[in-house]
Design a protein around this motif. Structure first.
Motif, PDB file in Angstrom:
ATOM      1  N   ASN A 126      46.921   3.157 -40.592  1.00 29.00           N
ATOM      2  CA  ASN A 126      45.672   3.363 -41.306  1.00 29.00           C
ATOM      3  C   ASN A 126      45.680   2.557 -42.599  1.00 29.00           C
ATOM      4  OD1 ASN A 126      44.469   4.981 -39.391  1.00 29.00           O
ATOM      5  ND2 ASN A 126      45.363   6.855 -40.222  1.00 29.00           N
ATOM      6  N   THR A 127      44.624   1.811 -42.790  1.00 29.05           N
ATOM      7  CA  THR A 127      44.553   0.803 -43.843  1.00 29.05           C
ATOM      8  C   THR A 127      44.013   1.372 -45.146  1.00 29.05           C
ATOM      9  OG1 THR A 127      42.383   0.198 -43.025  1.00 29.05           O
ATOM     10  CG2 THR A 127      44.240  -1.040 -42.169  1.00 29.05           C
ATOM     11  N   GLN A 128      44.014   0.506 -46.184  1.00 25.77           N
ATOM     12  CA  GLN A 128      43.431   0.856 -47.473  1.00 25.77           C
ATOM     13  C   GLN A 128      42.228  -0.038 -47.730  1.00 25.77           C
ATOM     14  OE1 GLN A 128      47.685   0.578 -49.208  1.00 25.77           O
ATOM     15  NE2 GLN A 128      46.555   1.749 -50.723  1.00 25.77           N
ATOM     16  N   PRO A 129      41.203   0.474 -48.414  1.00 23.70           N
ATOM     17  CA  PRO A 129      40.029  -0.362 -48.692  1.00 23.70           C
ATOM     18  C   PRO A 129      40.355  -1.497 -49.644  1.00 23.70           C
ATOM     19  CG  PRO A 129      39.821   1.798 -49.719  1.00 23.70           C
ATOM     20  CD  PRO A 129      41.030   1.857 -48.863  1.00 23.70           C
ATOM     21  N   ILE A 130      39.701  -2.616 -49.429  1.00 28.49           N
ATOM     22  CA  ILE A 130      39.997  -3.838 -50.175  1.00 28.49           C
ATOM     23  C   ILE A 130      39.806  -3.641 -51.682  1.00 28.49           C
ATOM     24  CG2 ILE A 130      37.683  -4.858 -50.084  1.00 28.49           C
ATOM     25  CD1 ILE A 130      40.936  -6.730 -49.329  1.00 28.49           C
ATOM     26  N   GLN A 131      38.876  -2.748 -52.066  1.00 29.80           N
ATOM     27  CA  GLN A 131      38.615  -2.528 -53.490  1.00 29.80           C
ATOM     28  C   GLN A 131      39.829  -1.981 -54.234  1.00 29.80           C
ATOM     29  OE1 GLN A 131      36.669  -1.606 -51.035  1.00 29.80           O
ATOM     30  NE2 GLN A 131      34.557  -2.297 -51.415  1.00 29.80           N
ATOM     31  N   GLU A 132      40.773  -1.391 -53.511  1.00 32.46           N
ATOM     32  CA  GLU A 132      41.935  -0.781 -54.169  1.00 32.46           C
ATOM     33  C   GLU A 132      43.076  -1.764 -54.387  1.00 32.46           C
ATOM     34  OE1 GLU A 132      43.170   2.680 -52.038  1.00 32.46           O
ATOM     35  OE2 GLU A 132      41.198   3.657 -52.161  1.00 32.46           O
ATOM     36  N   MET A 133      42.949  -2.994 -53.863  1.00 33.47           N
ATOM     37  CA  MET A 133      44.075  -3.919 -53.911  1.00 33.47           C
ATOM     38  C   MET A 133      44.462  -4.275 -55.349  1.00 33.47           C
ATOM     39  SD  MET A 133      44.654  -7.266 -51.551  1.00 33.47           S
ATOM     40  CE  MET A 133      43.788  -8.472 -52.543  1.00 33.47           C
ATOM     41  N   GLY A 134      43.469  -4.444 -56.213  1.00 32.35           N
ATOM     42  CA  GLY A 134      43.747  -4.823 -57.594  1.00 32.35           C
ATOM     43  C   GLY A 134      44.458  -3.752 -58.396  1.00 32.35           C
ATOM     44  N   SER A 135      44.507  -2.530 -57.894  1.00 33.17           N
ATOM     45  CA  SER A 135      45.163  -1.447 -58.625  1.00 33.17           C
ATOM     46  C   SER A 135      46.680  -1.493 -58.473  1.00 33.17           C
ATOM     47  CB  SER A 135      44.640  -0.088 -58.143  1.00 33.17           C
ATOM     48  OG  SER A 135      44.984   0.132 -56.777  1.00 33.17           O
ATOM     49  N   TYR A 136      47.181  -2.336 -57.584  1.00 32.10           N
ATOM     50  CA  TYR A 136      48.626  -2.510 -57.437  1.00 32.10           C
ATOM     51  C   TYR A 136      49.066  -3.685 -58.311  1.00 32.10           C
ATOM     52  CZ  TYR A 136      48.334   0.611 -53.406  1.00 32.10           C
ATOM     53  OH  TYR A 136      48.119   1.703 -52.594  1.00 32.10           O
ATOM     54  N   PRO A 137      49.901  -3.460 -59.318  1.00 33.56           N
ATOM     55  CA  PRO A 137      50.289  -4.535 -60.245  1.00 33.56           C
ATOM     56  C   PRO A 137      50.827  -5.772 -59.537  1.00 33.56           C
ATOM     57  CG  PRO A 137      51.011  -2.418 -61.091  1.00 33.56           C
ATOM     58  CD  PRO A 137      50.480  -2.160 -59.715  1.00 33.56           C
ATOM     59  N   ALA A 138      51.596  -5.583 -58.473  1.00 35.87           N
ATOM     60  CA  ALA A 138      52.193  -6.737 -57.792  1.00 35.87           C
ATOM     61  C   ALA A 138      51.160  -7.550 -57.021  1.00 35.87           C
ATOM     62  CB  ALA A 138      53.291  -6.262 -56.838  1.00 35.87           C
ATOM     63  N   LEU A 139      49.986  -6.973 -56.797  1.00 37.24           N
ATOM     64  CA  LEU A 139      48.942  -7.654 -56.036  1.00 37.24           C
ATOM     65  C   LEU A 139      47.738  -8.028 -56.891  1.00 37.24           C
ATOM     66  CD1 LEU A 139      48.898  -5.350 -52.853  1.00 37.24           C
ATOM     67  CD2 LEU A 139      50.232  -7.435 -53.196  1.00 37.24           C
ATOM     68  N   ALA A 140      47.765  -7.698 -58.179  1.00 46.24           N
ATOM     69  CA  ALA A 140      46.577  -7.850 -59.030  1.00 46.24           C
ATOM     70  C   ALA A 140      46.133  -9.306 -59.143  1.00 46.24           C
ATOM     71  CB  ALA A 140      46.856  -7.267 -60.413  1.00 46.24           C
ATOM     72  N   ASP A 141      47.070 -10.240 -59.327  1.00 44.22           N
ATOM     73  CA  ASP A 141      46.689 -11.653 -59.448  1.00 44.22           C
ATOM     74  C   ASP A 141      46.069 -12.157 -58.151  1.00 44.22           C
ATOM     75  OD1 ASP A 141      47.601 -11.703 -62.031  1.00 44.22           O
ATOM     76  OD2 ASP A 141      49.523 -12.663 -61.550  1.00 44.22           O
ATOM     77  N   ALA A 142      46.668 -11.765 -57.045  1.00 43.43           N
ATOM     78  CA  ALA A 142      46.126 -12.186 -55.750  1.00 43.43           C
ATOM     79  C   ALA A 142      44.738 -11.605 -55.537  1.00 43.43           C
ATOM     80  CB  ALA A 142      47.068 -11.765 -54.631  1.00 43.43           C
ATOM     81  N   ALA A 143      44.508 -10.370 -55.992  1.00 42.35           N
ATOM     82  CA  ALA A 143      43.197  -9.746 -55.847  1.00 42.35           C
ATOM     83  C   ALA A 143      42.141 -10.528 -56.622  1.00 42.35           C
ATOM     84  CB  ALA A 143      43.239  -8.292 -56.313  1.00 42.35           C
ATOM     85  N   ARG A 144      42.493 -10.992 -57.816  1.00 49.55           N
ATOM     86  CA  ARG A 144      41.543 -11.800 -58.601  1.00 49.55           C
ATOM     87  C   ARG A 144      41.277 -13.145 -57.917  1.00 49.55           C
ATOM     88  NH1 ARG A 144      44.181  -9.113 -62.922  1.00 49.55           N
ATOM     89  NH2 ARG A 144      45.861 -10.663 -62.984  1.00 49.55           N
ATOM     90  N   ASP A 145      42.340 -13.756 -57.368  1.00 51.70           N
ATOM     91  CA  ASP A 145      42.146 -15.017 -56.643  1.00 51.70           C
ATOM     92  C   ASP A 145      41.247 -14.813 -55.430  1.00 51.70           C
ATOM     93  OD1 ASP A 145      43.747 -16.365 -58.414  1.00 51.70           O
ATOM     94  OD2 ASP A 145      45.554 -16.285 -57.159  1.00 51.70           O
ATOM     95  N   LEU A 146      41.439 -13.695 -54.738  1.00 51.90           N
ATOM     96  CA  LEU A 146      40.627 -13.413 -53.560  1.00 51.90           C
ATOM     97  C   LEU A 146      39.157 -13.255 -53.939  1.00 51.90           C
ATOM     98  CD1 LEU A 146      40.672 -12.885 -50.500  1.00 51.90           C
ATOM     99  CD2 LEU A 146      41.012 -10.463 -51.004  1.00 51.90           C
ATOM    100  N   GLU A 147      38.877 -12.594 -55.046  1.00 50.54           N
ATOM    101  CA  GLU A 147      37.493 -12.428 -55.495  1.00 50.54           C
ATOM    102  C   GLU A 147      36.859 -13.785 -55.792  1.00 50.54           C
ATOM    103  OE1 GLU A 147      33.866 -11.079 -56.530  1.00 50.54           O
ATOM    104  OE2 GLU A 147      35.464  -9.924 -55.560  1.00 50.54           O
ATOM    105  N   ARG A 148      37.613 -14.679 -56.415  1.00 51.34           N
ATOM    106  CA  ARG A 148      37.104 -16.023 -56.702  1.00 51.34           C
ATOM    107  C   ARG A 148      36.799 -16.765 -55.401  1.00 51.34           C
ATOM    108  NH1 ARG A 148      39.641 -20.846 -56.765  1.00 51.34           N
ATOM    109  NH2 ARG A 148      41.672 -19.827 -56.442  1.00 51.34           N
ATOM    110  N   ILE A 149      37.686 -16.615 -54.415  1.00 48.00           N
ATOM    111  CA  ILE A 149      37.478 -17.305 -53.138  1.00 48.00           C
ATOM    112  C   ILE A 149      36.289 -16.719 -52.385  1.00 48.00           C
ATOM    113  CG2 ILE A 149      38.543 -17.636 -50.864  1.00 48.00           C
ATOM    114  CD1 ILE A 149      41.204 -18.061 -52.382  1.00 48.00           C
ATOM    115  N   PHE A 150      36.083 -15.399 -52.478  1.00 46.67           N
ATOM    116  CA  PHE A 150      34.877 -14.797 -51.911  1.00 46.67           C
ATOM    117  C   PHE A 150      33.636 -15.557 -52.385  1.00 46.67           C
ATOM    118  CE2 PHE A 150      36.773 -10.265 -51.443  1.00 46.67           C
ATOM    119  CZ  PHE A 150      37.095 -10.508 -50.122  1.00 46.67           C
ATOM    120  N   GLN A 151      33.560 -15.769 -53.681  1.00 45.28           N
ATOM    121  CA  GLN A 151      32.381 -16.411 -54.280  1.00 45.28           C
ATOM    122  C   GLN A 151      32.251 -17.863 -53.839  1.00 45.28           C
ATOM    123  OE1 GLN A 151      32.946 -15.758 -58.477  1.00 45.28           O
ATOM    124  NE2 GLN A 151      32.784 -13.537 -58.301  1.00 45.28           N
ATOM    125  N   ILE A 152      33.393 -18.568 -53.785  1.00 45.43           N
ATOM    126  CA  ILE A 152      33.368 -19.967 -53.364  1.00 45.43           C
ATOM    127  C   ILE A 152      32.864 -20.093 -51.926  1.00 45.43           C
ATOM    128  CG2 ILE A 152      34.831 -21.949 -52.795  1.00 45.43           C
ATOM    129  CD1 ILE A 152      36.605 -21.129 -55.185  1.00 45.43           C
TER     130      ILE A 152
END
Length: 914
Positions: A309-335
């Protein structure tokens, strides 16, 4: 020598320079996945390097009986060496091995239908080298066991459950709940156990290249692994589920699939790694929010397979080890959304905090979401209205007319899951796809209940009214396929403890046990499950659909083009007419008068047909005149000032009579019971009359216009009912009814001449009787090839032509629709003798007859109105041909197909204007 390029590179070289050779426009060569990988590279996004083997290579390989085209393997070998140079690592290297994924990628998205292999390149030596490189035994043995399991299943056809059972047993022994909790020692033991399963279940005679010292061994040579994996992906193009998916979605079988070989990015390297699937907008509602699932310390198949069972994508940035990747993913969404100007579906992996893009494509969405996204993107300035109208799949609009729960009070919720695909369904529980197909074939609505679906379940998903799974997220297999089909689906119902073997469900927290055959109701819009049957209702045309259809109407009816494209409805009663008006129908293109003879009126028409007494026959006609006039009064009043095309009686009259065999049984029972001789003789005489009317081939017998000459009282009565109803509304209510009389099944000019004369005589008599002016056009229905060939002659005596393409298809092919669709058309489709069912989508030969007849008719009457009624009038692909090739003025279809036809007609108009 073959100069065709079979392999295209994507990604950077050893100096970091982009060497990508493809682009998004090459989806027929590179497949959708390969083309979009190349496009992301061109946009500068982080994509692991790789190469794509073309769709044409697959077609050539399959077409030659699974023999490689000349030079193809050499080109693949060179591309593999080039990838190794670019990555600075080699497949199978004992010190620092390169691992790759091997994925399919057809020109059109076919989620989950074909095969994938991950972690290819691992062998015993490479595994030890990777441990030295990463210092992470858990990661390496986890990757190796995954590879053996996937390779064995996908490439060698070993039953995947053998591995799953071993994995489950290992978790039980270790006392853990998830695979991630197994120790590195546990995983190493699984690798050895999996190799044993492979050895036991792979045939040495089928795969002599894998035999070492007389035994089948898991292949240690990466080159052999890669070749076999590519061949398996090519082979998956023609697997049962892929063929069924293409058939359902109208995708040709001759396109082939590309194969993408790509350096692995690892989402299973601990808590700083993850994998996920996401959409730039909500594919269920269309809301402009990020949507998707991710899993920490996992590989991509774990997400879509629904095994965790998975976790919603909105929660990814709340994990410190994944926070930078979450910001990069948001930028790529927009691109990506700005570049493609559409809602995008994305697959990604995070390897120790670094984001890698593995795939993007235009995302599949529900009809609700498609409308919302199209309108929002127009308002955001990303697309124009014409693009928005082009973008909506007309067939998807059926989703919006799917049933919803029809209850004023909230139903008692048995369990809740994820609202994966909207709409409601009620049916018997079944636990397997085979049972779903069987019960649905018996006419029983079913809900397919599974722990999670897999691609092999497609036939059951198609047969079921709805789908329910106890595991998986909103991007699981069940959710994605159900949304694409427009089937209601509820996923992740964790309270359901499913025992498929026992065919029962235990609902956690209750004492409820559901068994096969029990009725449940599911609501894919809200994600609720209800025990028993909940009443259903259909949705209405409001909101976003109304907006899109209004834009479609502006396009299809706009002045300045060759001619507007009109949409009418087939309606036989005021209720259907009123419903169709609400759905946007402009007129009635077909009112079938024989439908007015059913129910309690059947006795009246039987009296007319069977009686030898002239007074009794006249009394029956008088009664029919009364009831038909009453019907037409309601119909014309509902459709005031809109055309209503009324077809005179068409089917063979014996269809209105009792079944002769049932009557025989009744007589036998009465004789056995000692019934009076007079009663028995009357019934026997009735049976003789019915048998005397039987025909060997009634569809080509006494029906249509022929009835009007054998029973001339019938058309006189019907035209009088039509004309007098119109006259009453004009005289007494000041309305403006616009009936038109259509003569069915004409093949001779003389038939139309005489019938027109009869109709005009009755219309004139009624006009004089009521003291009103009546202008009632008289046209003909072209349903026979001869009528199309002689359309210019017939048109001289017809005010309009309407094509009954159902019968025209029957008579052109010599197919009986009632028999062909069940007897041999499925075989023809399976054997590729037919590309599609000609009764669903108009055949090119039938279309040519329509085109020719329209041209001939307008050669003598340039302003002649021509239309089509029947099943093809509501089929989007047929609509395009009927308007743009045949040049008809309107299509007429059933009420619930009117919105589909309006949109399809607009898209046909846009195609004409392009």
């Amino acid at each position: 020598m073959n100069d065709e390029k079979r392999v295209y590179r994507f990604g950077g070289d050893e100096q970091g320079r982009d060497v990508t050779e493809g682009s998004a426009s090459m989806n027929y060569v590179l497949g959708g996945k390969g083309a979009n990988l190349a496009e992301m590279c061109r946009l500068g996004l982080p994509v692991p390097g790789g190469f794509t083997i073309t769709c044409q290579t697959c077609v050539a390989y399959s077409g030659a009986g699974d023999v490689w085209p000349l030079g193809a393997l050499d080109e693949i070998d060179e591309a593999t060496r080039d990838l190794e140079r670019r990555m600075g690592r080699k497949l199978g290297d004992p010190d620092d091995p390169l691992l790759v994924s091997v994925r399919s990628g057809a020109p059109f998205s076919m989620p989950g239908m074909m095969d994938t292999v991950l972690n290819l390149g691992l062998n015993d030596e490479a595994a030890r080298g990777l441990i030295k490189q990463t210092q992470d035994e858990h990661f390496v043995w986890d990757s190796y066991r995954r590879f053996i399991q996937m390779f064995s299943d996908v490439v060698m056809g070993v039953d995947a459950e053998l591995f799953e059972n071993a994995l489950t047993e290992k978790r039980l022994v270790a006392g853990v709940k998830s695979d991630a909790e197994l120790s590195s020692g546990d995983l190493f033991e699984l690798v050895e156990e999996f190799k044993g399963i492979f050895q036991e279940h792979v045939s040495a005679s089928d795969h002599p290249e894998l035999v070492v010292d007389g035994k089948v061994m898991f292949p240690q040579d990466p080159a052999v692994q890669l070749r076999l994996a590519i061949e398996a992906v090519f082979g998956s193009w023609m697997n049962e589920r892929a063929c069924l998916y293409r058939k359902r979605n109208g995708i040709p079988d001759d396109l082939g699939t590309a194969v993408n070989v790509q350096a692995m990015a690892y989402g299973n390297k601990g808590d700083s790694s993850a994998t996920g699937v996401a959409f730039t907008r909500d594919p269920a509602s269309g809301e402009n929010v990020r949507y998707g699932d991710f899993l920490i310390n996992a590989q991509g198949e774990d997400v879509v397979a629904g095994i965790r069972n998975t976790q919603p994508i909105q929660e990814m940035g709340s994990y410190p080890a994944l926070a930078d990747a979450a910001r990069d993913l948001e930028r790529i969404f927009q691109i990506l959304e700005a570049h493609y100007r559409d809602m995008m579906d994305i697959e990604f992996t995070i390897e120790q905090g670094k984001l890698w893009m593995l795939q993007t494509r235009v995302g599949k969405r529900t009809a609700t979401a498609a409308l919302r996204i199209a309108i929002d993107m127009v308002e955001e300035g990303l697309i124009d209205r014409e693009t928005a109208v082009r973008r909506i799949d007309p067939a998807q609009l059926d989703q919006l007319l799917h049933p919803q729960f029809n209850t004023h009070t909230a139903p008692d919720v048995l369990a809740r899951g994820l609202n994966a695909s909207p709409g409601a369904a009620v049916g018997e529980i079944v636990f397997s796809s085979d049972d779903a197909v069987r019960r649905a074939g018996e006419g029983v609505p079913v809900v397919l209940v599974r722990w999670e679906t897999n691609p092999d379940d497609l036939k059951g998903m198609v047969a079921a009214e709805g789908i329910l799974t106890s595991h998986g997220g909103k991007t699981s297999h069940a959710a994605v396929i159900a949304r694409g089909m427009g089937a209601p689906c509820v996923c992740g119902v964790e309270a359901f403890r499913i025992d498929a073997a026992a065919k029962e469900v235990h609902v956690e927290g209750t004492d409820v046990v559901l068994r096969e055959g029990d009725i449940i109701s599911i609501d894919g819009t809200t994600g609720i499950v209800v025990a028993g049957a909940v009443p259903l209702k259909r949705a209405e045309l409001t909101g976003d659909l109304e907006t899109i259809l209004s834009w479609a109407d502006e396009i299809r009816l706009q002045p300045g083009s060759t001619h507007p494209y009109h949409v009418r409805v087939n309606a036989d009663n005021p209720e259907d007419a009123e419903l169709a008006l609400g759905f946007g129908a402009e007129a009635i293109g077909l009112c079938r008068t024989e439908h007015m003879f059913l129910g309690d009126r059947k006795e009246i028409i039987q009296s007319f047909i069977l009686s030898d007494d002239e007074q009794e026959r006249q009394a029956a006609l008088d009664s029919l005149l009364t009831v038909q006039r009453r019907d037409f009064l309601k119909m014309f009043k509902t459709m005031d000032d809109r055309d209503v095309v009324v077809r005179l009686i068409d089917p063979p009259l014996h269809e209105f009579l009792d079944d002769p065999r049932s009557l025989e049984v009744r007589i036998a029972r009465l004789e056995a019971a000692g019934a009076p001789a007079e009663e028995l003789e009357a019934l026997k005489a009735r049976l003789r009359r019915i048998d005397g009317m039987a025909e060997m081939n009634p569809m080509l017998g006494l029906r249509g216009v022929r009835l009007s000459f054998v029973f001339p009282e019938l058309p006189l009565m019907q035209v009088r009912a039509i004309a007098s109803a119109a006259a009453l509304l004009i005289r007494d209510e000041g309305l403006a009814p616009k009936p038109e009389v259509m003569v069915p099944l004409v093949s001779l000019e003389s038939e139309q001449v005489q019938m027109r004369s009869i109709c005009e005589q009755v219309i004139d008599e009624v006009a004089a009787e009521y003291g009103v002016a009546l202008d009632i056009p008289v046209g003909t229905m072209l349903e026979l090839p001869r009528a199309c060939l002689m359309a210019d002659a017939i048109a001289q005596h017809a005010d309009f032509l309407c094509f009954g393409t159902n019968d025209l298809t029957q008579t052109t092919f010599g197919f009986s629709r009632d028999d062909a669709e069940s007897k041999f058309i499925p075989i023809y489709l399976h054997n590729k003798l037919l590309e599609r069912n000609p009764f669903e989508t108009i055949d090119e030969g039938v279309l040519e007859l329509v085109r020719m007849a329209v041209e001939k008719g307008r050669s003598v009457k340039p302003e002649l109105t021509c239309g089509v009624c029947g099943e093809h009038g509501g089929d989007p692909e047929s609509i395009k041909g009927l308007f743009n090739v045949a040049g008809v003025d309107y299509v007429s279809c059933s009420p619930y197909r009117v919105p589909v036809a309006r949109l399809a007609a607009a898209q046909a108009k846009l195609a004409e204007m392009a």
